[in-house]
Enzyme design. Structure first.
Site, PDB file in Angstrom:
ATOM      1  N   HIS A 190       0.861  -1.187   0.000  1.00  0.00           N
ATOM      2  CA  HIS A 190       0.000   0.000   0.000  1.00  0.00           C
ATOM      3  C   HIS A 190       0.894   1.232   0.000  1.00  0.00           C
ATOM      4  O   HIS A 190       1.432   1.625   1.032  1.00  0.00           O
ATOM      5  CB  HIS A 190      -0.898  -0.012   1.235  1.00  0.00           C
ATOM      6  CG  HIS A 190      -2.090   0.903   1.127  1.00  0.00           C
ATOM      7  ND1 HIS A 190      -2.077   2.051   0.379  1.00  0.00           N
ATOM      8  CD2 HIS A 190      -3.333   0.832   1.682  1.00  0.00           C
ATOM      9  CE1 HIS A 190      -3.259   2.655   0.467  1.00  0.00           C
ATOM     10  NE2 HIS A 190      -4.039   1.932   1.244  1.00  0.00           N
ATOM     11  N   HIS A 193      -2.732   6.988  -0.893  1.00  0.00           N
ATOM     12  CA  HIS A 193      -3.799   7.537  -0.040  1.00  0.00           C
ATOM     13  C   HIS A 193      -3.317   8.278   1.197  1.00  0.00           C
ATOM     14  O   HIS A 193      -4.044   8.420   2.176  1.00  0.00           O
ATOM     15  CB  HIS A 193      -4.761   6.417   0.386  1.00  0.00           C
ATOM     16  CG  HIS A 193      -5.373   5.686  -0.756  1.00  0.00           C
ATOM     17  ND1 HIS A 193      -6.065   4.506  -0.605  1.00  0.00           N
ATOM     18  CD2 HIS A 193      -5.389   5.952  -2.090  1.00  0.00           C
ATOM     19  CE1 HIS A 193      -6.478   4.073  -1.780  1.00  0.00           C
ATOM     20  NE2 HIS A 193      -6.078   4.944  -2.710  1.00  0.00           N
ATOM     21  N   TYR A 195      -0.843   7.436   3.284  1.00  0.00           N
ATOM     22  CA  TYR A 195      -0.208   6.617   4.319  1.00  0.00           C
ATOM     23  C   TYR A 195       1.318   6.753   4.198  1.00  0.00           C
ATOM     24  O   TYR A 195       1.829   7.571   3.435  1.00  0.00           O
ATOM     25  CB  TYR A 195      -0.680   5.178   4.215  1.00  0.00           C
ATOM     26  CG  TYR A 195      -2.158   5.010   4.519  1.00  0.00           C
ATOM     27  CD1 TYR A 195      -2.660   5.308   5.789  1.00  0.00           C
ATOM     28  CD2 TYR A 195      -3.057   4.597   3.538  1.00  0.00           C
ATOM     29  CE1 TYR A 195      -4.011   5.177   6.074  1.00  0.00           C
ATOM     30  CE2 TYR A 195      -4.408   4.458   3.814  1.00  0.00           C
ATOM     31  CZ  TYR A 195      -4.883   4.754   5.083  1.00  0.00           C
ATOM     32  OH  TYR A 195      -6.227   4.630   5.368  1.00  0.00           O
TER      33      TYR A 195
END
Length: 385
Positions: A190, A193, A195
């Site tokens: 990931h 977004h 993060y």
């Protein structure tokens, strides 16, 4: 539905992984793993999607082996899963075995919340949250984050030290090794977004003047070191998927790149580090990313890097996830026809379906056989479905 979707049901080989079809379940946070441990209900949830014919399942975000990887992130009580510790690893082994028993494939999405972690929360509340430059991000931008949460987290903190950066990279590596040992079929990262990885890429949150900051290429160093560490532990057979985004939770209108050349500066080094599939996260798969070309974000990732890419964004539905109303009618023939047009011209290689698969475990089977595709009900987000 009379649209020919059979091209989506051709196999795909990625390193040592063979997928039966091109439909992927997108990662979706669910909060159903008390103390970070996925139970029998989580195993059944994933198995049902494999039984429904979906070629690959990407799990919800799974915390890596680092004390500040997970917190509440504005979610309230946190039951987010992690990929370390005897109990959690045993739970994920049940998940993997169940999916494989149903003929499916599954990869974990390794996740570090970074600046989005609410300090003092999660399995290790005493651990300080990790921020590249101590900055949460700009405030007053377009966002769906609750103002009370922003108020709690917006004050600057200390930038990450060299040792803290290495500790996080090592945490990714350990969790990648666990993924390989448990029998997962690859590793997803990931990097989107707002993060941790994404905040190293974004100039608004990476103001470092050392070897971890600088221009676009220089800001990729953390992401590339994470990917290299995962490759070392995952081995050569397992593919690595990498999710990136222009938009951030702190600012929906944020952009890492405003031209294809700038996007190459971001994705090129990450690709060279060992990524096999890029997942360009957007709200609508059918929107052009840059002026002068119809390619979407994943299409540009494929063109720039030569790697495989995966489309995502409202596939099977008529609304984006961050629209004011998340419930959506089934996308119907227009949605699928637009999807197939882009797929058949080679823009992307995989199709990631989110809420439509959350709503209906057999969505892939229904799509292939021309059955009616159901609408999405947001209440399903809180069901053990």
């Amino acid at each position: 539905m009379s649209i020919d979707v059979e091209p989506l049901f051709q196999p795909l080989h990625v390193r040592g992984l063979t997928l039966a079809n091109r439909i992927v379940m997108a990662p979706m946070t669910r909060n159903f793993s008390p103390q970070g441990v996925p139970g029998l209900d989580v195993a059944a949830y994933y198995r049902r999607r494999a039984e429904g014919g979906t070629g690959l399942l990407i799990t919800e975000g799974v915390g890596v082996d680092h004390p500040a990887a997970l917190g509440d992130a504005g979610l309230g009580e946190s039951n987010l899963p992690h990929l370390y510790g005897e109990a959690a690893l045993a739970g994920w082994k049940r998940v993997v075995d169940g999916v494989h028993g149903a003929g499916g494939k599954i990869v974990p999405q390794l996740w570090h919340q970074g600046v989005m972690r609410d300090p003092g929360t999660g399995p290790h509340p005493q651990a300080p949250s990790m921020r590249p430059s101590g900055l949460w991000g700009p405030t007053g931008r377009t966002s769906s984050i609750a103002p009370a949460y922003i108020e709690r987290v917006q004050a600057p903190t200390q930038p990450m030290s060299e040792s803290e950066i290495q500790d996080v990279i090592d945490g990714y590596a350990r969790s990648a090794r666990h993924a390989r040992e448990l029998g997962f079929d690859g590793v997803a990262v990931h990097g989107a977004h707002g993060y941790l990885i994404d905040t190293f890429l974004w100039d608004e949150t990476n103001r470092r003047s050392d070897g971890w900051g600088g221009d676009r290429r220089a800001r990729t160093r953390f992401a590339t070191e994470v990917v290299r560490a995962i490759r070392r532990e995952a081995g050569e057979a397992l593919p690595i998927f990498f999710r990136f985004s222009q938009w951030k939770q702190q600012d929906f209108k944020a952009r890492l790149a405003t031209t294809p050349r700038e996007l190459e500066e971001v994705l090129g080094p990450i690709s060279d580090a060992g990524v096999d599939v890029f997942d360009g996260s957007v709200r609508y798969f059918d929107r052009a990313e840059f002026e002068g070309s119809p390619l979407n974000l994943s299409g540009w990732a494929k063109k720039i890097t030569g790697k495989l890419s995966m489309a995502i964004g409202g596939i099977g539905l008529d609304r984006g996830f961050y629209d004011s109303k998340r419930d959506g009618r089934a996308g119907g023939s227009d949605n699928i026809e637009l999807l197939m047009t882009r797929y058949l011209r080679g823009e992307f290689d995989l199709v990631a379906v989110g809420r439509a698969l959350l709503n209906e475990p057999g969505w892939t089977h229904k799509l292939r056989h021309g059955h009616e595709l159901p609408p999405f009900d947001e209440a399903r987000l809180k069901e053990l479905h």
